[in-house]
Design a protein around this motif. Structure first.
Motif, PDB file in Angstrom:
ATOM      1  N   ASP A   1      16.906   6.313 -41.385  1.00 60.87           N
ATOM      2  CA  ASP A   1      18.126   6.708 -41.038  1.00 60.87           C
ATOM      3  C   ASP A   1      18.255   6.422 -39.505  1.00 60.87           C
ATOM      4  O   ASP A   1      17.972   7.061 -38.563  1.00 60.87           O
ATOM      5  CB  ASP A   1      18.471   8.333 -41.122  1.00 60.87           C
ATOM      6  CG  ASP A   1      17.276   9.086 -40.656  1.00 60.87           C
ATOM      7  OD1 ASP A   1      17.812  10.251 -40.293  1.00 60.87           O
ATOM      8  OD2 ASP A   1      16.366   8.567 -40.491  1.00 60.87           O
ATOM      9  N   SER A   2      18.779   5.040 -39.341  1.00 62.28           N
ATOM     10  CA  SER A   2      19.016   4.532 -38.128  1.00 62.28           C
ATOM     11  C   SER A   2      19.578   5.246 -36.678  1.00 62.28           C
ATOM     12  O   SER A   2      20.170   6.504 -37.005  1.00 62.28           O
ATOM     13  CB  SER A   2      19.783   3.298 -38.063  1.00 62.28           C
ATOM     14  OG  SER A   2      20.511   2.853 -37.032  1.00 62.28           O
ATOM     15  N   SER A   3      19.078   5.050 -35.669  1.00 62.50           N
ATOM     16  CA  SER A   3      19.381   5.956 -34.536  1.00 62.50           C
ATOM     17  C   SER A   3      20.807   5.979 -34.271  1.00 62.50           C
ATOM     18  O   SER A   3      21.277   6.967 -33.657  1.00 62.50           O
ATOM     19  CB  SER A   3      18.769   5.560 -33.357  1.00 62.50           C
ATOM     20  OG  SER A   3      19.182   4.098 -33.304  1.00 62.50           O
ATOM     21  N   LYS A   4      21.464   5.031 -34.833  1.00 62.96           N
ATOM     22  CA  LYS A   4      23.166   5.289 -34.733  1.00 62.96           C
ATOM     23  C   LYS A   4      23.682   5.158 -35.925  1.00 62.96           C
ATOM     24  O   LYS A   4      24.331   3.944 -36.354  1.00 62.96           O
ATOM     25  CB  LYS A   4      23.457   4.044 -33.783  1.00 62.96           C
ATOM     26  CG  LYS A   4      23.069   4.155 -32.165  1.00 62.96           C
ATOM     27  CD  LYS A   4      24.001   3.110 -31.400  1.00 62.96           C
ATOM     28  CE  LYS A   4      23.576   3.411 -29.953  1.00 62.96           C
ATOM     29  NZ  LYS A   4      24.539   2.612 -29.173  1.00 62.96           N
TER      30      LYS A   4
ATOM     31  N   MET B   1      21.355   4.824 -47.980  1.00 64.98           N
ATOM     32  CA  MET B   1      21.182   5.713 -46.809  1.00 64.98           C
ATOM     33  C   MET B   1      21.750   5.155 -45.601  1.00 64.98           C
ATOM     34  O   MET B   1      22.399   5.644 -44.959  1.00 64.98           O
ATOM     35  CB  MET B   1      19.667   5.894 -46.633  1.00 64.98           C
ATOM     36  CG  MET B   1      19.290   6.875 -45.966  1.00 64.98           C
ATOM     37  SD  MET B   1      17.722   7.240 -45.549  1.00 64.98           S
ATOM     38  CE  MET B   1      17.067   7.715 -47.280  1.00 64.98           C
ATOM     39  N   LEU B   2      21.646   3.735 -45.568  1.00 67.47           N
ATOM     40  CA  LEU B   2      22.052   2.883 -44.376  1.00 67.47           C
ATOM     41  C   LEU B   2      23.652   2.468 -44.673  1.00 67.47           C
ATOM     42  O   LEU B   2      24.173   1.676 -43.961  1.00 67.47           O
ATOM     43  CB  LEU B   2      21.105   1.782 -44.120  1.00 67.47           C
ATOM     44  CG  LEU B   2      19.855   2.304 -43.588  1.00 67.47           C
ATOM     45  CD1 LEU B   2      19.112   1.026 -43.094  1.00 67.47           C
ATOM     46  CD2 LEU B   2      20.026   3.336 -42.274  1.00 67.47           C
ATOM     47  N   HIS B   3      24.448   2.919 -45.790  1.00 66.93           N
ATOM     48  CA  HIS B   3      25.706   2.333 -46.120  1.00 66.93           C
ATOM     49  C   HIS B   3      25.644   0.733 -46.120  1.00 66.93           C
ATOM     50  O   HIS B   3      26.703   0.180 -45.737  1.00 66.93           O
ATOM     51  CB  HIS B   3      26.546   2.725 -45.159  1.00 66.93           C
ATOM     52  CG  HIS B   3      26.482   4.437 -45.027  1.00 66.93           C
ATOM     53  ND1 HIS B   3      26.626   5.289 -46.200  1.00 66.93           N
ATOM     54  CD2 HIS B   3      26.285   5.030 -43.616  1.00 66.93           C
ATOM     55  CE1 HIS B   3      26.602   6.490 -45.582  1.00 66.93           C
ATOM     56  NE2 HIS B   3      26.199   6.401 -44.252  1.00 66.93           N
TER      57      HIS B   3
ATOM     58  N   GLU C   1      12.439  -3.259 -43.348  1.00 61.32           N
ATOM     59  CA  GLU C   1      12.969  -4.002 -42.081  1.00 61.32           C
ATOM     60  C   GLU C   1      14.007  -4.778 -42.295  1.00 61.32           C
ATOM     61  O   GLU C   1      14.997  -5.098 -41.552  1.00 61.32           O
ATOM     62  CB  GLU C   1      11.798  -4.801 -41.558  1.00 61.32           C
ATOM     63  CG  GLU C   1      12.037  -5.368 -40.240  1.00 61.32           C
ATOM     64  CD  GLU C   1      10.667  -5.894 -39.722  1.00 61.32           C
ATOM     65  OE1 GLU C   1       9.357  -5.352 -40.088  1.00 61.32           O
ATOM     66  OE2 GLU C   1      10.831  -6.644 -38.741  1.00 61.32           O
ATOM     67  N   ILE C   2      14.016  -5.494 -43.436  1.00 53.39           N
ATOM     68  CA  ILE C   2      15.183  -6.355 -43.680  1.00 53.39           C
ATOM     69  C   ILE C   2      16.495  -5.553 -43.900  1.00 53.39           C
ATOM     70  O   ILE C   2      17.439  -5.965 -43.514  1.00 53.39           O
ATOM     71  CB  ILE C   2      14.718  -7.213 -45.194  1.00 53.39           C
ATOM     72  CG1 ILE C   2      13.650  -8.238 -44.781  1.00 53.39           C
ATOM     73  CG2 ILE C   2      15.864  -7.918 -45.374  1.00 53.39           C
ATOM     74  CD1 ILE C   2      12.931  -8.917 -45.878  1.00 53.39           C
ATOM     75  N   ILE C   3      16.192  -4.348 -44.650  1.00 53.27           N
ATOM     76  CA  ILE C   3      17.511  -3.667 -44.948  1.00 53.27           C
ATOM     77  C   ILE C   3      18.034  -2.905 -43.680  1.00 53.27           C
ATOM     78  O   ILE C   3      19.269  -2.980 -43.374  1.00 53.27           O
ATOM     79  CB  ILE C   3      17.444  -2.628 -46.129  1.00 53.27           C
ATOM     80  CG1 ILE C   3      17.051  -3.450 -47.312  1.00 53.27           C
ATOM     81  CG2 ILE C   3      18.297  -1.604 -46.120  1.00 53.27           C
ATOM     82  CD1 ILE C   3      16.591  -2.403 -48.530  1.00 53.27           C
TER      83      ILE C   3
ATOM     84  N   GLY D   1      31.503   7.303 -45.089  1.00 50.75           N
ATOM     85  CA  GLY D   1      31.450   8.468 -46.217  1.00 50.75           C
ATOM     86  C   GLY D   1      30.449   7.919 -47.189  1.00 50.75           C
ATOM     87  O   GLY D   1      29.513   8.491 -47.741  1.00 50.75           O
ATOM     88  N   SER D   2      30.859   6.485 -47.607  1.00 53.19           N
ATOM     89  CA  SER D   2      30.013   5.763 -48.775  1.00 53.19           C
ATOM     90  C   SER D   2      29.869   4.220 -48.524  1.00 53.19           C
ATOM     91  O   SER D   2      30.702   3.746 -47.901  1.00 53.19           O
ATOM     92  CB  SER D   2      30.539   6.156 -49.995  1.00 53.19           C
ATOM     93  OG  SER D   2      31.794   5.631 -50.490  1.00 53.19           O
TER      94      SER D   2
END
Lengths: 384, 384
Positions: free
Chosen positions: A27-30, A177-179, A146-148, A35-36
């Motif tokens: 879950d990236s720092s930003k 998770m990263l939309h 890493e790619i995602i 919503g989805s």
């Protein structure tokens, strides 16, 4: 190289803070306030439609063709095959598409290329542009993640063909998770075959230990076809025409050579015989099974442009150009080929003007199989 | 030709009562008593598992490889490229897979072929078999309906790539009505690109009037690459090595030629230089940019089998065979190539043993792009 987070998405950039961290959190720092993935796609589509991309109104066919054609000829005359690959182009990045595979990645590339054909009305005149990035042989979860993460930063759409079900599931979860909008290209096809055959898929990517070798009968057939086709190119060894599955006949620049090698890759032994004004075709052309001969024809204006470009590429002098790409000469040569085709009514005459190699090959192979199988509905059949 | 309705599914058969009726009703005269396509698939899968198909237990890798290999070599030595296409094989039909396209159909073929690779553990030893049928350029609803009715009769699984949304919808409805399991291969990919680009797909199949021509810069680049590669094959014209994007080096039968033409189809100008014991390679090989040279290597036992098959195909006498496919000679030749590769440390050494052309090409092109783009994560990028 500018950072991805500034809003401008450069091509081939890796944000160094992330790239240098071997295990950044998923879950990236930003995290983005969305919503989805579906909502994010809609929002993005709206954003683009509302002004970030010029109008998508259709050009007239004539406008598009004129532009395409001049671009193609200019490219040919500039000697486009100078070793510059497409990823060397500069300029502002387009929309980003990632293709991730634990095998070769060619299936994803082929399917995405075909689907992008549905957007040619926008792509050809560069009102929109797309940068595709193919990541092949991704067999470790860490590299996949890493790619995602990188896809999330570049707001890329991700297509994946991951045979390993654990890798496919990991990709799906990380994208959600990263939309990151994502499509599993092979999953639905494999699932359908699973139900249909009543056999579970191996879950092993191509070339993985434990997966049977693909060096089958078809493999050897294909290699032999390629080697035969190369040796036969441009009318060489007419005595071997009898061994060919398919014989192509046409004047210079009717795509005989690229068509031959394309079909050879599919396992057909293809020979081609050039028609040249004032030189009789080899007698073997009329002695072989006439059902395997295919005549290629082309629009003279189109042919002239291609030959002009060709003469420039070959560095021909003005005198050679006159003969090779002069309209009168072209008309005479095409007239000669037309007469020959009329005299040989068994040869299907295939129009190549404006067609890609794959399209002409599809027409020829359809007739080829139709003639062999005498099916009510023409089809290309294959046993696995 | 036996009727499909008797329960035995012959290959390439069209039931004449249906075929001769130009407009038979969509809800076939003998509807099946099935609740849904999903139920039907499950029922079929159970039926197969319960005895209509032999056990699917995995063979050992050694068993599979031995069988594959002997089959491949036997095929090669029999001269498999004798013009017999796979659809000429006799025998009882396997499970039926239809691919229906309003374009060339190559995308469906490619994707289905890749997905079938997931079932190789069952397919290679013919415990199960699959017959694929590719229907291309299906642009009329009537023909589409006829194919789907036929698919229902043959209990086929249908994959379609129909760009025209009306055709895709018609296919979906007809398949649902006739309980034919079906997958729209391109639909989800096109939909995802639609959202991502914010542009509507044209809905026009390849080659349709109104769709821009595909004769772009990439097209001309590809044609030129193919022509260059053919002229350079087998060490011809070493002075032109400098113009190549990629130079392959290896002893005879390391797939140099089919690899070259495969990569040429993708737009790369590939030259290949054969290594022959006792003959020095051309000096140009060491003068060109060493980053573009790729060394191919192969297992000697594997190479011996391929060369033996090759000698038989070429009709070589026993003396020629001794030199070409003798183990001592092969070992010396591979040892010579190994030494040369060690002396030229910039050349990546690529192992081709047991690899399909596509796999070796994926390895080479990955290194090629990695060296050019210096990306953190190797990728093949392309601008559309």
């Amino acid at each position: 190289m500018r950072c991805c987070e500034c809003g401008f998405r450069p091509r081939r950039s890796i944000c160094s803070p992330h790239a240098s961290d071997p295990n950044p959190p998923l879950d990236s720092s930003k995290p983005r306030a969305r919503g989805s993935a579906q909502l994010a796609r809609w929002a993005r589509a709206r954003r683009i439609r509302s002004g970030r991309m010029p109008s998508t109104k259709m050009q007239t066919q004539a406008e598009v063709e004129a532009q395409q054609f001049s671009e193609g000829v200019a490219a040919a005359s500039d000697g486009v095959s100078d070793g510059e690959s497409d990823d060397e182009d500069g300029g502002v990045g387009g929309k980003c598409v990632y293709m991730v595979s634990d095998g070769t990645g060619w299936t994803a590339e082929h399917a995405v290329h075909a689907a992008l054909g549905q957007f040619e009305h926008c792509l050809v005149d560069q009102r929109c542009s797309v940068d595709t990035h193919l990541f092949s042989q991704i067999n470790e979860v860490e590299r996949l993640m890493e790619i995602i993460r990188q896809a999330a930063q570049e707001e890329a759409l991700v297509f994946f063909t991951l045979a390993d079900p654990q890798m496919a599931e990991a990709a799906k979860q990380a994208c959600e998770m990263l939309h990151v909008p994502h499509i599993n290209i092979l999953g639905p096809i494999t699932d359908a075959l699973h139900s249909h055959l009543g056999v579970s898929p191996s879950g092993l990517p191509r070339g993985a230990p434990g997966r049977p070798s693909t060096l089958s009968k078809q493999y050897f057939k294909r290699i032999e076809a390629v080697e035969f086709t190369i040796k036969q190119d441009d009318g060489a060894l007419p005595k071997n025409l009898i061994q060919a599955d398919i014989v192509l006949v046409g004047v210079s620049r009717t795509s005989k050579t690229p068509l031959s090698t394309y079909m050879a890759q599919k396992g057909y032994k293809v020979a081609n015989v050039p028609l040249v004004l004032g030189i009789d075709p080899p007698k073997e052309l009329f002695q072989v099974d006439q059902d395997k001969v295919y005549a290629l024809t082309i629009n003279p204006v189109f042919l002239k442009s291609i030959r002009l470009a060709r003469s420039r590429t070959l560095g021909m002098g003005p005198n050679s150009r006159t003969t090779y790409s002069d309209m009168e000469h072209i008309s005479k040569e095409l007239e000669y080929s037309r007469k020959l085709f009329l005299q040989n009514a068994r040869w299907p005459v295939v129009e190549v003007t404006g067609k890609a190699i794959e399209e002409t090959a599809a027409v020829i192979l359809r007739i080829f199989h139709e003639r062999r199988s005498k099916n009510h509905m023409p089809r290309i059949s294959r046993r696995y």
